[in-house]
Write a protein that holds these residues in place. Structure first.
Motif, short mmCIF file in Angstrom:
data_model
loop_
_atom_site.label_atom_id
_atom_site.label_comp_id
_atom_site.label_asym_id
_atom_site.label_seq_id
_atom_site.Cartn_x
_atom_site.Cartn_y
_atom_site.Cartn_z
N ILE A 1 15.67 167.49 212.47
CA ILE A 1 15.41 166.33 213.34
C ILE A 1 16.75 165.63 213.59
CG2 ILE A 1 13.10 165.98 212.39
CD1 ILE A 1 14.25 163.42 210.98
N GLY A 2 16.78 164.75 214.57
CA GLY A 2 17.99 163.98 214.82
C GLY A 2 18.07 163.58 216.27
N PHE A 3 18.97 162.65 216.54
CA PHE A 3 19.11 162.12 217.90
C PHE A 3 19.57 163.23 218.85
CE2 PHE A 3 20.82 159.36 221.26
CZ PHE A 3 19.76 158.47 221.38
N MET A 4 19.36 162.98 220.14
CA MET A 4 19.86 163.92 221.16
C MET A 4 21.35 164.15 220.94
SD MET A 4 18.02 162.20 224.48
CE MET A 4 17.65 160.57 223.81
N GLY A 5 21.77 165.39 221.04
CA GLY A 5 23.19 165.69 220.90
C GLY A 5 23.65 165.83 219.46
N SER A 6 22.72 165.73 218.50
CA SER A 6 23.15 165.83 217.09
C SER A 6 23.38 167.29 216.68
CB SER A 6 22.14 165.16 216.16
OG SER A 6 20.86 165.73 216.32
N GLY A 7 23.03 168.22 217.55
CA GLY A 7 23.34 169.63 217.28
C GLY A 7 22.19 170.40 216.66
N LYS A 8 20.96 169.92 216.86
CA LYS A 8 19.81 170.62 216.26
C LYS A 8 19.70 172.04 216.79
CE LYS A 8 17.00 167.56 217.95
NZ LYS A 8 17.57 166.39 218.57
N THR A 9 19.91 172.20 218.09
CA THR A 9 19.75 173.53 218.67
C THR A 9 20.85 174.48 218.20
OG1 THR A 9 18.79 172.48 220.60
CG2 THR A 9 19.40 174.79 220.84
N SER A 10 22.11 174.01 218.24
CA SER A 10 23.18 174.93 217.85
C SER A 10 23.15 175.21 216.35
CB SER A 10 24.56 174.43 218.30
OG SER A 10 24.70 173.08 218.02
N ALA A 11 22.88 174.19 215.52
CA ALA A 11 22.78 174.45 214.08
C ALA A 11 21.57 175.34 213.80
CB ALA A 11 22.65 173.14 213.31
N GLY A 12 20.49 175.11 214.54
CA GLY A 12 19.29 175.93 214.35
C GLY A 12 19.55 177.39 214.65
N LEU B 1 19.84 165.39 210.99
CA LEU B 1 21.25 165.47 211.39
C LEU B 1 21.63 164.10 211.93
CD1 LEU B 1 21.39 168.99 213.09
CD2 LEU B 1 21.56 168.37 210.67
N ARG B 2 22.31 163.32 211.07
CA ARG B 2 22.61 161.92 211.44
C ARG B 2 23.94 161.87 212.20
NH1 ARG B 2 22.35 157.74 206.56
NH2 ARG B 2 24.08 159.01 205.82
N ILE B 3 23.93 161.07 213.26
CA ILE B 3 25.11 161.06 214.15
C ILE B 3 25.39 159.64 214.63
CG2 ILE B 3 23.70 161.55 216.23
CD1 ILE B 3 26.05 163.46 217.08
N ALA C 1 12.94 161.89 206.89
CA ALA C 1 13.91 162.84 206.31
C ALA C 1 13.71 163.10 204.82
CB ALA C 1 15.32 162.29 206.52
N ASP C 2 13.77 164.37 204.44
CA ASP C 2 13.88 164.74 203.02
C ASP C 2 15.35 164.83 202.65
OD1 ASP C 2 11.07 165.19 202.40
OD2 ASP C 2 11.22 166.86 203.80
N VAL C 3 16.16 165.22 203.62
CA VAL C 3 17.59 165.46 203.38
C VAL C 3 18.35 164.91 204.59
CG1 VAL C 3 19.32 167.29 203.29
CG2 VAL C 3 17.19 167.58 202.06
N ILE C 4 19.52 164.30 204.33
CA ILE C 4 20.32 163.78 205.44
C ILE C 4 21.68 164.47 205.46
CG2 ILE C 4 21.35 161.73 206.48
CD1 ILE C 4 19.31 160.05 204.88
N VAL C 5 22.08 164.94 206.63
CA VAL C 5 23.40 165.54 206.78
C VAL C 5 24.14 164.81 207.90
CG1 VAL C 5 24.65 167.65 207.43
CG2 VAL C 5 22.64 167.81 205.95
#
Ligand code: S3P
Length: 191
Positions: A13-24, A107-109, A151-155
Motif C-alpha cells: 500500500i502507499g500513496f500514488m508514486g510510492s513505487g508499489k507497481t515497480s517494487a511489486g 511504502l511511506r513517501i 500497515a503491518d510493516v512500514i518501509v
C-alpha cells in the motif's frame, strides 16, 4: 486429506508514486510469484482506465469497485503479491479485508518525492488540479492515519531505487513473519 494451508499475500500500500507497481514487479521476479494490481484488475474488468471511470462515474463508484474486488480476493485460498491503489486503505472495511488477505507493507513517501516523480503524469485524476504539490501534501497528511492503521510493516522509500526498496521490503517482511506480530516493533525497520 488435510486442509490446504492458506497462503497469505504480501500486500503493498502507499500513496500514488510510492513505487508499489515497480517494487511489486521486482518482488514478483525475486520471489517467483505472480503479482496482481487492483487498479489494473478494475481497468481490465471495466474496459476503462481509472481516469475514465472517475470522469464517467465518479470517485465513489470507483471506491465501491475497490471494495467489491477486495471482498472477492478475500475468498481466495492462495495469495501471492498484491498492490492496491493509493486510496484503498482509506475505508475501514478495506483495511479489514486487506488484513484478511495478507501482510500489509506501507511504502511511506514524502510529498516532495511524489511531486518530483509524478509532475509529468496525467493518469492520476486526483492530482490534475492547479497546485499538485499542495494537493499531494494535503492528501498525504489526511491519509497518514489510515495508512498507519492498515500497515503491518512500514518501509520509507524516499531517495531509494527500486532494488533497495525491494530488499527492504523482503527484510522487513521476513522479520515480521519470524517474530511476533506486533507492528510497533517493525516500524523502524524501513528507516
Ligand atoms: C488513487 C490512486 C491510484 C488510483 C486512483 C486513486 C488514490 O492508484 O487508484 O487514481 O486515491 O490515491 P496508484 O496509487 O497506483 O497511483
Amino acid at each position: 486429506m488435510g486442509r490446504r494451508k492458506q497462503r497469505r499475500a504480501l500486500i503493498l500500500i502507499g500513496f500514488m508514486g510510492s513505487g508499489k507497481t515497480s517494487a511489486g514487479l521486482r518482488l514478483s521476479y525475486c520471489l517467483k510469484q505472480v503479482i496482481e494490481d487492483t487498479d489494473k484488475l478494475i481497468e481490465d474488468r471495466q474496459g476503462e482506465t481509472i481516469s475514465e471511470i472517475f470522469a464517467s462515474k465518479g470517485e465513489e463508484y470507483f471506491r465501491s469497485l475497490e471494495t467489491s474486488l477486495l471482498q472477492e480476493l478475500v475468498e481466495r485460498k492462495f495469495h501471492q503479491i498484491l498492490s492496491v491503489g493509493g486510496g484503498t486503505p482509506l475505508r475501514e472495511e478495506n483495511r479489514k479485508l486487506l488484513h484478511q488477505i495478507g501482510t500489509v507493507v506501507w511504502l511511506r513517501i514524502q510529498p516532495q518525492t511524489v511531486y518530483e516523480r509524478l509532475k509529468e503524469d496525467h493518469t492520476r485524476p486526483l492530482l490534475q488540479g492547479e497546485n499538485p504539490l499542495l494537493r499531494i501534501t494535503e492528501l498525504i497528511e489526511e491519509r497518514q492515519e489510515a495508512y498507519k492503521a492498515a500497515a503491518d510493516v512500514i518501509v520509507d522509500v524516499d531517495g531509494m531505487e527500486v532494488e533497495e526498496v525491494t530488499e527492504k521490503i523482503l527484510d522487513a517482511w521476513n522479520h515480521y513473519k519470524k517474530h511476533s506480530r506486533k507492528k510497533e516493533t517493525y516500524e523502524t525497520i524501513g528507516n
